[in-house]
Every structure is written in C-alpha cells, then in structure tokens.
Scaffold this motif. Structure first.
Motif, PDB file in Angstrom:
ATOM      1  N   LEU A 126      43.765  79.496  62.940  1.00 16.70           N
ATOM      2  CA  LEU A 126      44.260  79.244  64.287  1.00 16.70           C
ATOM      3  C   LEU A 126      45.364  80.246  64.570  1.00 16.70           C
ATOM      4  O   LEU A 126      46.176  80.535  63.693  1.00 16.70           O
ATOM      5  CB  LEU A 126      44.819  77.830  64.422  1.00 16.70           C
ATOM      6  CG  LEU A 126      43.843  76.668  64.236  1.00 16.70           C
ATOM      7  CD1 LEU A 126      44.585  75.348  64.363  1.00 16.70           C
ATOM      8  CD2 LEU A 126      42.723  76.740  65.242  1.00 16.70           C
ATOM      9  N   LEU A 127      45.409  80.753  65.782  1.00 13.24           N
ATOM     10  CA  LEU A 127      46.446  81.707  66.162  1.00 13.24           C
ATOM     11  C   LEU A 127      47.323  81.084  67.241  1.00 13.24           C
ATOM     12  O   LEU A 127      46.903  80.978  68.401  1.00 13.24           O
ATOM     13  CB  LEU A 127      45.820  83.006  66.675  1.00 13.24           C
ATOM     14  CG  LEU A 127      46.827  84.051  67.204  1.00 13.24           C
ATOM     15  CD1 LEU A 127      47.784  84.484  66.103  1.00 13.24           C
ATOM     16  CD2 LEU A 127      46.079  85.253  67.774  1.00 13.24           C
ATOM     17  N   PRO A 128      48.541  80.635  66.898  1.00 18.42           N
ATOM     18  CA  PRO A 128      49.441  80.101  67.932  1.00 18.42           C
ATOM     19  C   PRO A 128      49.884  81.227  68.867  1.00 18.42           C
ATOM     20  O   PRO A 128      50.246  82.308  68.412  1.00 18.42           O
ATOM     21  CB  PRO A 128      50.623  79.549  67.127  1.00 18.42           C
ATOM     22  CG  PRO A 128      50.138  79.438  65.717  1.00 18.42           C
ATOM     23  CD  PRO A 128      49.122  80.526  65.548  1.00 18.42           C
ATOM     24  N   THR A 129      49.818  80.963  70.157  1.00 19.14           N
ATOM     25  CA  THR A 129      50.313  81.937  71.147  1.00 19.14           C
ATOM     26  C   THR A 129      51.524  81.410  71.901  1.00 19.14           C
ATOM     27  O   THR A 129      52.168  82.168  72.633  1.00 19.14           O
ATOM     28  CB  THR A 129      49.201  82.297  72.146  1.00 19.14           C
ATOM     29  OG1 THR A 129      48.727  81.097  72.767  1.00 19.14           O
ATOM     30  CG2 THR A 129      48.044  82.987  71.440  1.00 19.14           C
ATOM     31  N   TYR A 130      51.838  80.132  71.752  1.00 22.29           N
ATOM     32  CA  TYR A 130      53.037  79.543  72.331  1.00 22.29           C
ATOM     33  C   TYR A 130      53.469  78.392  71.430  1.00 22.29           C
ATOM     34  O   TYR A 130      52.666  77.505  71.135  1.00 22.29           O
ATOM     35  CB  TYR A 130      52.763  79.034  73.748  1.00 22.29           C
ATOM     36  CG  TYR A 130      53.957  78.381  74.419  1.00 22.29           C
ATOM     37  CD1 TYR A 130      54.962  79.149  74.991  1.00 22.29           C
ATOM     38  CD2 TYR A 130      54.065  76.994  74.478  1.00 22.29           C
ATOM     39  CE1 TYR A 130      56.064  78.554  75.597  1.00 22.29           C
ATOM     40  CE2 TYR A 130      55.153  76.390  75.087  1.00 22.29           C
ATOM     41  CZ  TYR A 130      56.141  77.172  75.641  1.00 22.29           C
ATOM     42  OH  TYR A 130      57.241  76.573  76.247  1.00 22.29           O
ATOM     43  N   VAL A 131      54.709  78.428  70.967  1.00 28.11           N
ATOM     44  CA  VAL A 131      55.207  77.384  70.072  1.00 28.11           C
ATOM     45  C   VAL A 131      56.555  76.888  70.574  1.00 28.11           C
ATOM     46  O   VAL A 131      57.264  77.592  71.295  1.00 28.11           O
ATOM     47  CB  VAL A 131      55.339  77.878  68.606  1.00 28.11           C
ATOM     48  CG1 VAL A 131      53.996  78.250  68.034  1.00 28.11           C
ATOM     49  CG2 VAL A 131      56.297  79.071  68.544  1.00 28.11           C
ATOM     50  N   THR A 132      56.895  75.669  70.202  1.00 33.13           N
ATOM     51  CA  THR A 132      58.178  75.085  70.569  1.00 33.13           C
ATOM     52  C   THR A 132      58.790  74.420  69.335  1.00 33.13           C
ATOM     53  O   THR A 132      58.124  74.254  68.315  1.00 33.13           O
ATOM     54  CB  THR A 132      58.015  74.023  71.671  1.00 33.13           C
ATOM     55  OG1 THR A 132      57.079  73.031  71.223  1.00 33.13           O
ATOM     56  CG2 THR A 132      57.510  74.653  72.966  1.00 33.13           C
ATOM     57  N   GLU A 133      60.057  74.062  69.446  1.00 31.82           N
ATOM     58  CA  GLU A 133      60.741  73.334  68.388  1.00 31.82           C
ATOM     59  C   GLU A 133      61.235  72.010  68.955  1.00 31.82           C
ATOM     60  O   GLU A 133      61.725  71.949  70.088  1.00 31.82           O
ATOM     61  CB  GLU A 133      61.924  74.127  67.834  1.00 31.82           C
ATOM     62  CG  GLU A 133      61.519  75.385  67.079  1.00 31.82           C
ATOM     63  CD  GLU A 133      62.718  76.129  66.513  1.00 31.82           C
ATOM     64  OE1 GLU A 133      63.853  75.651  66.752  1.00 31.82           O
ATOM     65  OE2 GLU A 133      62.517  77.153  65.853  1.00 31.82           O
TER      66      GLU A 133
END
Length: 251
Positions: free
Chosen positions: A242-249
């Motif tokens: 899987l390739l994350p293109t938007y991540v948050t914390e």
C-alpha cells in the motif's frame, strides 16, 4: 533477513512487527536495494517459518514514492538516482494532527426506521451524485450507520436496471432538522471499534490500483484521516504493498 539467499542477520523480535518494526540502517538499505532490483527477499523466524516478499512491482512503487516526495533524479532518490540537487526537493510536510476518534456507539432502535423516512430521502435526493442516476432509479436505498449519540451516517444507493450505484454519504442529525453534511459520493464502511470509516474507490482505467480513504469522527465532523493507493492491484486474498499519499497523526 535473507536477500538473494544470503543471511543478513536478525532484524528484531517477531512481536515487534505489529507495532511497526524499525529496521537498522544496514538492513533498511539492503531491503531497498533488493526491492529496487527485483531480488528475492524473505524473513525467517527461529522456527524456520519464512515470509517471502513479492518480487514484482516494487521498483515501480519506490519510483512512485520518489515522485510523490519530489526527489526524482536526486542522489537521495530510492531508485533512478541522478544529479538534480537535493536542495530542489520540497521540505517534508508536517502531518496534520487529528483528535483521536472515539469508539463507535451501538445502533439505536430508531435507526432502522430512520432509513425508511421519506422526508430524509427527499432531503438527500437533490444533493445526490448526479452520475448515480437517482432521478430515474427504479429503487433507492438508505443505509444508516450510527456515529455517536446524536449523529449518524446516511448512505444512499440508487438502482437503475441491473446496476446499484452509490449516490452519496452524509453526516446527519438523527432527528429533524437533519442538517445533512456531504462527505463523499461513495459508500463508507465502519472500521470497528473506533469511529473511522473506509471509502473504497475501486480501480478504473485511469486509476488501476484504486484509491481508498479513511474518514475519522472528531466529535464534531468527519475529517479525512488517510489516503492510500494499491489495495486493488492484486486479486482478493493476495498480500501487496500500500502506498500512503496522505497521512495524519492523532493527538
């Protein structure tokens, strides 16, 4: 870790994998080199159980990561290194911080009746996705998913001929005035136990691997929590990247 049959030594305890095992620099570099060149990689535990990594498509994934980070053709690129100055690489963005989503609450007895209310359906129809053909649909179906004590997710599907198409998802109050807030034209699925929902956007001629999103409830609204591609690149039951293109914390 074994690369091309060579034993590169221990990488850490198996129980650390679920939490996210950080590889030591030599192992990380060996893994990247092997993935970029299509060399076989497998992890083996002390009992002899082996987990091979897929050999195909990894170079393309690493290239996509370089593109997303703006570091194509630089000395620090994962694949296809070049002489473009590292100073031209955009600075890494700080991941947005979200309120940790609460646990989903159980459905109320009234939720099933809410899905049958004609006034709610009439409130959503003008806002429905035009491409779903709801105006000429032979049937329309509302699904209700409880979010918290006063809010639910209303998801509309429209049937035209033999096709059932999603027409939209909204956060609404569980009583009038419903005050619908549009989220997406797709259907959302709860990811229990927390108030996080999966939006599946299946592969298409222009997006062969599909793009999925996670939406998280912060107590007031549904906010975008993650976007990733690649889940549909292989058939059901097959493991893949899987390739994350938007991540948050979460905070």
């Amino acid at each position: 870790m074994h690369v091309d049959g060579a034993d590169l030594g221990d990488i850490g305890p198996v129980d650390a994998l679920e939490a996210g095992l950080a590889l030591a620099p030599p192992h990380a570099q060996a893994l990247l080199d092997a993935l970029g060149r299509g060399r076989p990689v497998r992890m083996t535990d002390t009992a002899g159980q082996a987990w091979p990594l897929a050999e195909n498509g990894n170079a393309a994934l690493l290239l996509k990561m370089d593109e997303a980070q703006g570091r194509l053709h630089t000395p620090g690129a994962l694949v296809g290194n070049g002489l473009r100055p590292e100073s031209q690489v955009p600075a890494a963005r700080v991941a947005p911080r979200l309120v940790s989503p609460p646990l989903l609450v159980e459905a109320h007895d009234e939720d099933a009746a809410l899905a049958e209310r004609a006034d709610l359906l009439q409130a959503l129809l003008p806002r429905a996705e035009a491409g779903a053909g709801c105006a000429a649909a032979s049937s329309r179906h509302l699904r209700i998913e409880r979010i918290d004590a006063t809010h639910v997710l209303a998801m509309l599907n429209c049937t035209t001929g033999r096709h059932i198409r999603p027409a939209g998802s909204w956060v609404i109050r569980d009583r009038t005035p419903f005050a619908p807030v549009p989220i997406t034209a797709s259907t959302l699925f709860p990811l229990y136990p927390h108030a996080v929902f999966l939006e599946e956007r299946l592969a298409s001629p222009t997006d062969r691997c599909g793009t999925d999103r996670h939406w998280a409830w912060d107590g007031t609204r549904l906010v975008l929590a993650a976007t990733f591609v690649g889940r549909h690149c292989l058939g059901a039951g097959q493991r893949h990247w899987l390739l994350p293109t938007y991540v948050t914390e979460s905070r």
